[in-house]
Design a protein around this motif. Structure first.
Motif, PDB file in Angstrom:
ATOM      1  N   PRO A 203      17.391  -0.681  33.900  1.00 23.68           N
ATOM      2  CA  PRO A 203      16.882   0.665  33.628  1.00 23.68           C
ATOM      3  C   PRO A 203      15.887   0.686  32.476  1.00 23.68           C
ATOM      4  O   PRO A 203      16.174   0.205  31.381  1.00 23.68           O
ATOM      5  CB  PRO A 203      18.156   1.450  33.289  1.00 23.68           C
ATOM      6  N   SER A 204      14.716   1.217  32.735  1.00 23.17           N
ATOM      7  CA  SER A 204      13.699   1.402  31.700  1.00 23.17           C
ATOM      8  C   SER A 204      12.672   2.391  32.237  1.00 23.17           C
ATOM      9  O   SER A 204      12.459   2.494  33.447  1.00 23.17           O
ATOM     10  CB  SER A 204      13.019   0.080  31.336  1.00 23.17           C
ATOM     11  N   ARG A 205      12.037   3.104  31.324  1.00 19.90           N
ATOM     12  CA  ARG A 205      11.049   4.089  31.746  1.00 19.90           C
ATOM     13  C   ARG A 205       9.820   3.438  32.352  1.00 19.90           C
ATOM     14  O   ARG A 205       9.216   3.958  33.287  1.00 19.90           O
ATOM     15  CB  ARG A 205      10.653   4.960  30.550  1.00 19.90           C
ATOM     16  N   GLU A 206       9.436   2.271  31.823  1.00 25.66           N
ATOM     17  CA  GLU A 206       8.273   1.577  32.369  1.00 25.66           C
ATOM     18  C   GLU A 206       8.500   1.166  33.812  1.00 25.66           C
ATOM     19  O   GLU A 206       7.630   1.328  34.672  1.00 25.66           O
ATOM     20  CB  GLU A 206       7.952   0.349  31.524  1.00 25.66           C
ATOM     21  N   LEU A 207       9.702   0.629  34.091  1.00 20.53           N
ATOM     22  CA  LEU A 207      10.002   0.206  35.451  1.00 20.53           C
ATOM     23  C   LEU A 207      10.111   1.399  36.387  1.00 20.53           C
ATOM     24  O   LEU A 207       9.707   1.319  37.560  1.00 20.53           O
ATOM     25  CB  LEU A 207      11.296  -0.607  35.466  1.00 20.53           C
ATOM     26  N   VAL A 208      10.651   2.507  35.893  1.00 18.24           N
ATOM     27  CA  VAL A 208      10.737   3.713  36.722  1.00 18.24           C
ATOM     28  C   VAL A 208       9.344   4.199  37.100  1.00 18.24           C
ATOM     29  O   VAL A 208       9.100   4.614  38.255  1.00 18.24           O
ATOM     30  CB  VAL A 208      11.527   4.812  35.980  1.00 18.24           C
ATOM     31  N   VAL A 209       8.417   4.135  36.162  1.00 20.58           N
ATOM     32  CA  VAL A 209       7.031   4.545  36.465  1.00 20.58           C
ATOM     33  C   VAL A 209       6.422   3.631  37.527  1.00 20.58           C
ATOM     34  O   VAL A 209       5.769   4.086  38.473  1.00 20.58           O
ATOM     35  CB  VAL A 209       6.184   4.530  35.175  1.00 20.58           C
ATOM     36  N   LEU A 210       6.636   2.334  37.400  1.00 20.63           N
ATOM     37  CA  LEU A 210       6.104   1.390  38.378  1.00 20.63           C
ATOM     38  C   LEU A 210       6.717   1.615  39.750  1.00 20.63           C
ATOM     39  O   LEU A 210       6.003   1.639  40.765  1.00 20.63           O
ATOM     40  CB  LEU A 210       6.360  -0.045  37.910  1.00 20.63           C
ATOM     41  N   GLU A 237      -0.729  -1.381  26.474  1.00 22.93           N
ATOM     42  CA  GLU A 237      -0.718  -0.599  25.237  1.00 22.93           C
ATOM     43  C   GLU A 237       0.710  -0.321  24.772  1.00 22.93           C
ATOM     44  O   GLU A 237       1.010  -0.406  23.568  1.00 22.93           O
ATOM     45  CB  GLU A 237      -1.472   0.710  25.457  1.00 22.93           C
ATOM     46  N   ARG A 238       1.588   0.011  25.712  1.00 21.65           N
ATOM     47  CA  ARG A 238       2.988   0.267  25.346  1.00 21.65           C
ATOM     48  C   ARG A 238       3.652  -1.003  24.821  1.00 21.65           C
ATOM     49  O   ARG A 238       4.491  -0.947  23.908  1.00 21.65           O
ATOM     50  CB  ARG A 238       3.761   0.798  26.554  1.00 21.65           C
ATOM     51  N   LYS A 239       3.293  -2.154  25.380  1.00 23.17           N
ATOM     52  CA  LYS A 239       3.858  -3.417  24.915  1.00 23.17           C
ATOM     53  C   LYS A 239       3.482  -3.679  23.469  1.00 23.17           C
ATOM     54  O   LYS A 239       4.325  -4.090  22.651  1.00 23.17           O
ATOM     55  CB  LYS A 239       3.377  -4.548  25.825  1.00 23.17           C
ATOM     56  N   GLU A 240       2.226  -3.444  23.122  1.00 27.17           N
ATOM     57  CA  GLU A 240       1.791  -3.629  21.734  1.00 27.17           C
ATOM     58  C   GLU A 240       2.465  -2.631  20.808  1.00 27.17           C
ATOM     59  O   GLU A 240       2.861  -2.974  19.686  1.00 27.17           O
ATOM     60  CB  GLU A 240       0.272  -3.494  21.651  1.00 27.17           C
ATOM     61  N   SER A 309      17.548   4.501  13.424  1.00 29.43           N
ATOM     62  CA  SER A 309      16.396   3.616  13.539  1.00 29.43           C
ATOM     63  C   SER A 309      15.954   3.386  14.981  1.00 29.43           C
ATOM     64  O   SER A 309      15.058   2.606  15.228  1.00 29.43           O
ATOM     65  CB  SER A 309      16.739   2.254  12.901  1.00 29.43           C
ATOM     66  N   ARG A 310      16.603   4.058  15.920  1.00 29.88           N
ATOM     67  CA  ARG A 310      16.251   3.910  17.330  1.00 29.88           C
ATOM     68  C   ARG A 310      15.105   4.857  17.671  1.00 29.88           C
ATOM     69  O   ARG A 310      15.260   6.086  17.603  1.00 29.88           O
ATOM     70  CB  ARG A 310      17.442   4.178  18.213  1.00 29.88           C
ATOM     71  N   ILE A 311      13.988   4.295  18.012  1.00 29.62           N
ATOM     72  CA  ILE A 311      12.786   5.091  18.336  1.00 29.62           C
ATOM     73  C   ILE A 311      12.395   4.767  19.776  1.00 29.62           C
ATOM     74  O   ILE A 311      12.162   3.610  20.125  1.00 29.62           O
ATOM     75  CB  ILE A 311      11.638   4.785  17.381  1.00 29.62           C
ATOM     76  N   GLN A 312      12.349   5.795  20.600  1.00 24.61           N
ATOM     77  CA  GLN A 312      11.937   5.632  21.983  1.00 24.61           C
ATOM     78  C   GLN A 312      10.414   5.653  22.076  1.00 24.61           C
ATOM     79  O   GLN A 312       9.777   6.598  21.650  1.00 24.61           O
ATOM     80  CB  GLN A 312      12.521   6.745  22.861  1.00 24.61           C
ATOM     81  N   VAL A 313       9.873   4.569  22.617  1.00 26.57           N
ATOM     82  CA  VAL A 313       8.419   4.471  22.743  1.00 26.57           C
ATOM     83  C   VAL A 313       8.039   4.702  24.203  1.00 26.57           C
ATOM     84  O   VAL A 313       8.591   4.078  25.095  1.00 26.57           O
ATOM     85  CB  VAL A 313       7.940   3.094  22.286  1.00 26.57           C
TER      86      VAL A 313
END
Length: 313
Positions: A203-210, A237-240, A309-313
Motif C-alpha cells: 500500500p502506497s499513494r504512488e502505487l495507487v496513482v499508477l 520529484e516525489r522520490k527526491e 516526526s511522521r510527514i506524509q509526502v
C-alpha cells in the motif's frame, strides 16, 4: 600377524575403489537430474523449485492449519522474506527465551519477563517493518517502472505484455511483484484484479496513482504513453522530496530511539553502583508496578516522537 600389512593395504585399496565408485555414481546421478530439470524446463511441463532446505517442517504443517499460522503466512508473503510460518515461529520463540535469560541475568528476572513481552511485540513489528521496507524499495523503483511501461506501450505492446517485460527487466522487489501480476494475468485474471492485489500487498499513494492510471487507461483508452511520461516525472520529484524529508528527520528518529536506551543505561548504572538494587526494586508489587509504568511512559514518548516526526509526502 605377518599378514597384517597386506590386509591393511587391501582394505585401503578397497576403500579407495569404493570411494571412486561412489563419486562416479553421485556425479552421474547429479548430471542426470540436471538434464531432466533442463528438459522439463524447456518443455514447460515442470519447473522444479530451487532454494534452501526448509527447517521445522512438522511445526510448519501444524501451524498452517491454525488461524495464527494463516495470519503469519499472509504477513510473511508481503515481506519478501524466505521464511515459512514454522521457521518464523520457532525463531521467535527461541529469541524470546534468549531475551528472558539474558536480560534476566543482566538486570533482574522481572525485567526478563518484560523483555520477553516486548520481544513478542517486536516479532510482529519486525514483519511490519519488513513490509514497509519492501514497499519503500518498490516505491523507489516506480519511476523506472513507469518509464519501462511508457516505452513498451509506445512501441505498440499491450499492457499485459508490457508488464511481463518490466518484470524481466527490473530488479526485486519490483521484478518479483510484477511477475506475480504477470502470472495472474496469464491464468485469466483481469488487469483490475491483478493490479488491485498488487496495491493491497504494497500500500502506497504512488502505487495507487499508477494502478488507477493503468486501469482507467485500459478501460477508457486514451493517451497511455503521455500519462505514463507525466507520471514518471512526478514520481521522480516525489522520490527526491522523500529523500530530503528522510534526511531532515533522521536526527528526530535517533532521538526517539536514544531516550529509552538512556533509561536502560541508567538501570545498568544503578545496578552497578548498588548490586542487587534491581532485584530489591522488583521484589515488591509496588516496584513492579512502577517499573511497568516507567516502561509504558518510555514507550508512549517513543511513539509520540515518531508520530510527530511522521510527514506524509
Amino acid at each position: 600377524m605377518t599378514d597384517l600389512p597386506l590386509l591393511t593395504i587391501g582394505v585401503t585399496l578397497l576403500t579407495c575403489v569404493l570411494a571412486v565408485i561412489g563419486v562416479h555414481v553421485y556425479s552421474s546421478g547429479k548430471a542426470q537430474r540436471q538434464a531432466l530439470v533442463d528438459r522439463m524446463a524447456q518443455t514447460g511441463e515442470v519447473v522444479m523449485p530451487g532454494g534452501r532446505r526448509r527447517r521445522f517442517s512438522g511445526v510448519d504443517r501444524r501451524l498452517r492449519t491454525t488461524t495464527l499460522g494463516k495470519r503469519i503466512e499472509r504477513k510473511i508473503a508481503v515481506t519478501g522474506l524466505d521464511l515459512t510460518p514454522g521457521e518464523y515461529a520457532v525463531y521467535v520463540v527461541g529469541g524470546l527465551l534468549g531475551l528472558y535469560f539474558v536480560v534476566g541475568a543482566i538486570f533482574a528476572p522481572f525485567f526478563g519477563i518484560l523483555a520477553a513481552l516486548i520481544g513478542l511485540w517486536g516479532g510482529n513489528a519486525f514483519l511490519n517493518w519488513q513490509r514497509v521496507r519492501r514497499t519503500e524499495a518498490f516505491i523507489s523503483q516506480l519511476p523506472e517502472l513507469t518509464r519501462v511501461l511508457a516505452n513498451a506501450t509506445q512501441a505498440g505492446l499491450a499492457m499485459r505484455t508490457a508488464l511481463a517485460m518490466a518484470a524481466e527487466e527490473l530488479d526485486d522487489p519490483a521484478g518479483e511483484e510484477l511477475r506475480r501480476v504477470a502470472d495472474q494475468l496469464s491464468v485469466g485474471h483481469s488487469l483490475d484484479d491483478a493490479l488491485g492485489e498488487l496495491a493491497d500487498r504494497l500500500p502506497s499513494r504512488e502505487l495507487v496513482v499508477l494502478v488507477t492510471t493503468l486501469v482507467l487507461s485500459s478501460r477508457a483508452g486514451g493517451q497511455v504513453v503521455s500519462s505514463l511520461r507525466n507520471l514518471t516525472e512526478t514520481l521522480e520529484e516525489r522520490k527526491e522530496t522523500r529523500r530530503e524529508v528522510t534526511t531532515m528527520l533522521s536526527q528526530v528518529k535517533v532521538t526517539a530511539l536514544a531516550v529509552p536506551l538512556l533509561g536502560l543505561g541508567f538501570l545498568l548504572l544503578i545496578n552497578a553502583m548498588t548490586p542487587g538494587a534491581l532485584d530489591k526494586m522488583t521484589g515488591s508489587v509496588i516496584g513492579q508496578v512502577g517499573t511497568i509504568v516507567a516502561f509504558a511512559l518510555y514507550a508512549v514518548g517513543y511513539l509520540l516522537i515518531r508520530r510527530m516526526s511522521r510527514i506524509q509526502v
